[in-house]
Structure formats: structure tokens, C-alpha cells
Design an enzyme around this catalytic site. Structure first.
Site, PDB file in Angstrom:
ATOM      1  CG  ASP A  31      -2.285  -0.264   1.094  1.00  0.00           C
ATOM      2  OD1 ASP A  31      -2.860  -0.412  -0.085  1.00  0.00           O
ATOM      3  OD2 ASP A  31      -2.913  -0.706   1.905  1.00  0.00           O
ATOM      4  NE  ARG A  39       1.014   1.183   3.915  1.00  0.00           N
ATOM      5  CZ  ARG A  39       0.062   1.455   4.814  1.00  0.00           C
ATOM      6  NH1 ARG A  39       0.385   2.336   5.675  1.00  0.00           N
ATOM      7  NH2 ARG A  39      -1.306   1.273   4.533  1.00  0.00           N
ATOM      8  NE  ARG A 105      -6.091   6.252   1.593  1.00  0.00           N
ATOM      9  CZ  ARG A 105      -6.625   5.090   2.074  1.00  0.00           C
ATOM     10  NH1 ARG A 105      -7.270   5.181   3.028  1.00  0.00           N
ATOM     11  NH2 ARG A 105      -6.273   3.960   1.444  1.00  0.00           N
ATOM     12  CE  LYS A 135      -5.837   1.810  -2.207  1.00  0.00           C
ATOM     13  NZ  LYS A 135      -4.697   1.399  -1.198  1.00  0.00           N
ATOM     14  CG  HIS A 136     -11.163   1.521  -0.879  1.00  0.00           C
ATOM     15  ND1 HIS A 136     -10.641   2.567  -0.950  1.00  0.00           N
ATOM     16  CD2 HIS A 136     -10.295   0.427  -0.350  1.00  0.00           C
ATOM     17  CE1 HIS A 136      -9.571   2.656  -0.176  1.00  0.00           C
ATOM     18  NE2 HIS A 136      -9.012   1.399   0.000  1.00  0.00           N
ATOM     19  CG  HIS A 148      -8.428   0.808   8.344  1.00  0.00           C
ATOM     20  ND1 HIS A 148      -8.798   1.709   7.486  1.00  0.00           N
ATOM     21  CD2 HIS A 148      -7.268   0.197   7.844  1.00  0.00           C
ATOM     22  CE1 HIS A 148      -8.219   1.663   6.627  1.00  0.00           C
ATOM     23  NE2 HIS A 148      -7.244   0.793   6.841  1.00  0.00           N
ATOM     24  CG  ASP A 218      -9.517  -3.337   2.155  1.00  0.00           C
ATOM     25  OD1 ASP A 218      -8.426  -3.224   2.547  1.00  0.00           O
ATOM     26  OD2 ASP A 218     -10.178  -2.107   2.397  1.00  0.00           O
TER      27      ASP A 218
END
Length: 318
Positions: A31, A39, A105, A135-136, A148, A218
Site C-alpha cells: 500500500d 510505507r 487520499r 480502490k475501493h 479499519h 481489502d
């Protein structure tokens, strides 16, 4: 994830070790979108959140498209230099100013602008030898809850949601998406299951949108996935709904249980789709990348591009 990353050398060694486990090699994914979802940071270019590209579009559309292409190239080229095959990007959710987890995002609130900027970013990804994951699906931008840590519910009907689906449909029609990731969001006017566990939504993605690439679940360790039960039930639900590849990202104990207890029927078609994400050529090693004309242009070689990018992409520390 950031927890797996120390520096470029360590990442390259890790990827080489994983690739060496079998032939054909396992695809290595990440990701890595830019902004707060990046990341690998130390030694990598700081990429902008996609909303900044949308803001630039409102001022200078042509410059925004150029910036998106160069951002996609830098994103993919740096990862490929270390052996990472594929990133779960771009986000195609619309920016309604409501979603806490999507936020900056998202490129923009206009589906046409989202599709155009995402297509430009994907062009850059492909130039560096990497595919793209939208996505998504069918859209996570309307709900306020974070999947999440919660179970988001989008009460709109399918006609309203069609606006969110438009960037997916446009990019699928253009052959731009190699993978799609459904949302851990329930759309009760359509189905009482989250999209990633819903044969209704996945059939719509396949039949109505016409997508024939890889469908990733996901993360099955997210709170939004708990409606399907324990980890084995979640995996089975996503698999039976039509997901080709299942992600379990933040629950190592659950991974062990899943490997021990879940035994799906072998499906060569799904396996073939997933292996199709492997790049068809190696990435440029880092020393060669630093001399790559396209990469250098995105950083400092072209004065116009430099002007486009300087507000949000800092120079790489060599």
C-alpha cells in the site's frame, strides 16, 4: 508495510528472498499511494497526497496531468528498484469531504477529474513497469466511518452510487486497471453484505462494469470485515463472492489459523489472473534509476516539471 522497511538495501534483500521461494515468484505488493499512505519513506521521494493533484487541476489541468504522470512514474520506479512488484493504487473514491479514512487520499470530488488524473498516474506506473489497482469499489468516499475500526454503512441507492462507480467504469473501459479492491462498506439498498463479501457487487463489477482482472479483498483483519465472522469465515465469504486474492495484513495469528484450517478448491483461472500482476521486466537498479532521464525529469531535469512538483515533492536525499 512500514514495519517491514528499514532502508532500501534491506527492502531489496527481503524482496529477493521472497521471490526466491518459488517459481513463478510470489507477487510482492504494498500500500504505497503517497501522502499519509506511503510505507517506504527514508531514502524514497516524499509523494503528494492525491488531493493536491486535484487542487492543481482546479488551477492548471494540464500541469496536474503532467504531475500525476510523473508522480506515478516515481512511485513505481522506486518500488521496482527494490523488487516490489505492485502497489495498491490509485484510490478512485470521490472526495465528498465526509470520509475520515479516505480524506486527502482522493483526487477530487468530480468523477471525471478523478478518472483523468488516475489515468495519468497509471500511465506513469506503467512506464515504470507496474500495474494499477483501483480502490475501493463501488466507492468509499461517502461514508464517514473508517472501515479499519468500524463497519461503515452507505444508505444510498444504486443510482446515487453510480456516480462513485463512474471512475472505475471509465478506467476499466480504457483497459487501465489490472486489479480492483472492493470496499468493506455495506450498501443495504443493494445488499446487506460489505461489497468485498457480496456476490451481487462483484457480479456487477464483472458483468456490468466489464472488469476481467484481479479482484483483491481489502484487509480481512479490518473491523469492517468482522460482519462475516472469524478469519476462516471471512476468507470463505470473500472467496465465494468472487475475490481472487485475499489480504490478511494485521493479524499474524489469524494468518496461521487460516493456513491451517481453510482449504479452498484450487482455481487455476484465479491463480493465473494473480500471477499476471508480475512485471514483465525487472526494475532499474537504484544507481541506474538515478541516471534515468524520465526519473530525473520528474525531480529536476525539466524546469516546467520542477515548477509543478516543488510544492509537494521534496528532492530525494542521495
Amino acid at each position: 508495510f512500514a514495519r517491514n522497511y528499514r532502508d532500501r538495501e534491506q527492502l531489496a534483500a527481503l524482496c529477493a528472498e521472497v521471490h526466491g521461494l518459488r517459481n513463478p515468484p510470489l507477487p510482492i505488493t504494498i500500500d504505497h499511494e503517497g501522502g499519509r499512505v506511503q510505507r517506504c519513506r527514508d531514502g524514497f521521494t516524499a509523494l503528494p497526497p492525491m488531493r493536491r493533484l486535484g487542487a492543481l487541476w482546479d488551477l492548471r489541468p494540464d500541469d496536474a496531468l503532467a504531475a500525476a504522470r510523473h508522480t506515478g512514474y516515481v512511485l513505481a520506479a522506486e518500488l521496482r528498484a527494490c523488487g516490489v512488484d505492485f502497489s495498491f493504487t490509485p484510490v478512485l473514491d470521490l472526495d465528498y469531504g465526509r470520509s475520515r479514512v479516505i480524506g486527502d487520499r482522493a483526487f477530487h470530488g468530480d468523477p471525471d477529474v478523478v478518472a483523468l488524473l488516475a489515468a495519468a498516474l497509471i500511465e506513469g506506473l506503467r512506464e515504470a513497469g507496474m500495474g494499477a489497482c483501483g480502490k475501493h469499489f463501488p466507492g468509499h468516499g461517502w461514508v464517514e466511518a473508517d472501515s479499519h475500526v468500524a463497519i461503515p454503512v452507505d444508505e444510498r441507492d444504486v443510482k446515487e452510487i453510480a456516480r462513485d462507480m463512474a471512475p472505475f467504469a471509465r478506467l476499466v473501459a480504457a483497459g487501465a486497471l489490472d486489479a480492483v479492491m472492493p470496499a468493506h462498506v455495506i450498501y443495504p439498498q443493494v445488499d446487506d453484505r460489505p461489497a468485498g463479501f457480496s456476490p451481487v457487487w462483484i457480479d456487477m463489477l464483472r458483468r456490468d462494469v466489464g472488469f476481467d482482472g484481479v479482484i483483491f479483498s481489502d484487509d480481512l483483519s479490518m473491523e469492517g470485515a468482522t460482519v462475516a465472522g472469524g478469519i476462516v469465515e471471512r476468507a470463505d465469504a470473500a472467496w465465494m463472492a468472487g475475490c481472487d486474492a485475499l489480504l490478511v495484513c494485521n493479524a499474524p495469528d489469524s494468518v496461521g489459523r487460516l493456513l491451517e484450517e481453510w482449504a479452498p478448491a484450487i482455481d487455476p483461472q484465479r491463480a493465473g489472473r494473480t500471477l499476471g500482476l508480475l512485471p514483465d521486466r525487472p526494475g532499474l537498479p537504484w544507481p541506474l534509476l538515478l541516471r534515468d532521464e524520465r526519473y530525473c525529469a520528474a525531480h529536476s531535469g525539466d524546469p516546467q516539471i520542477t515548477q509543478i512538483l516543488t510544492d509537494w515533492i521534496r528532492m530525494l536525499s542521495l
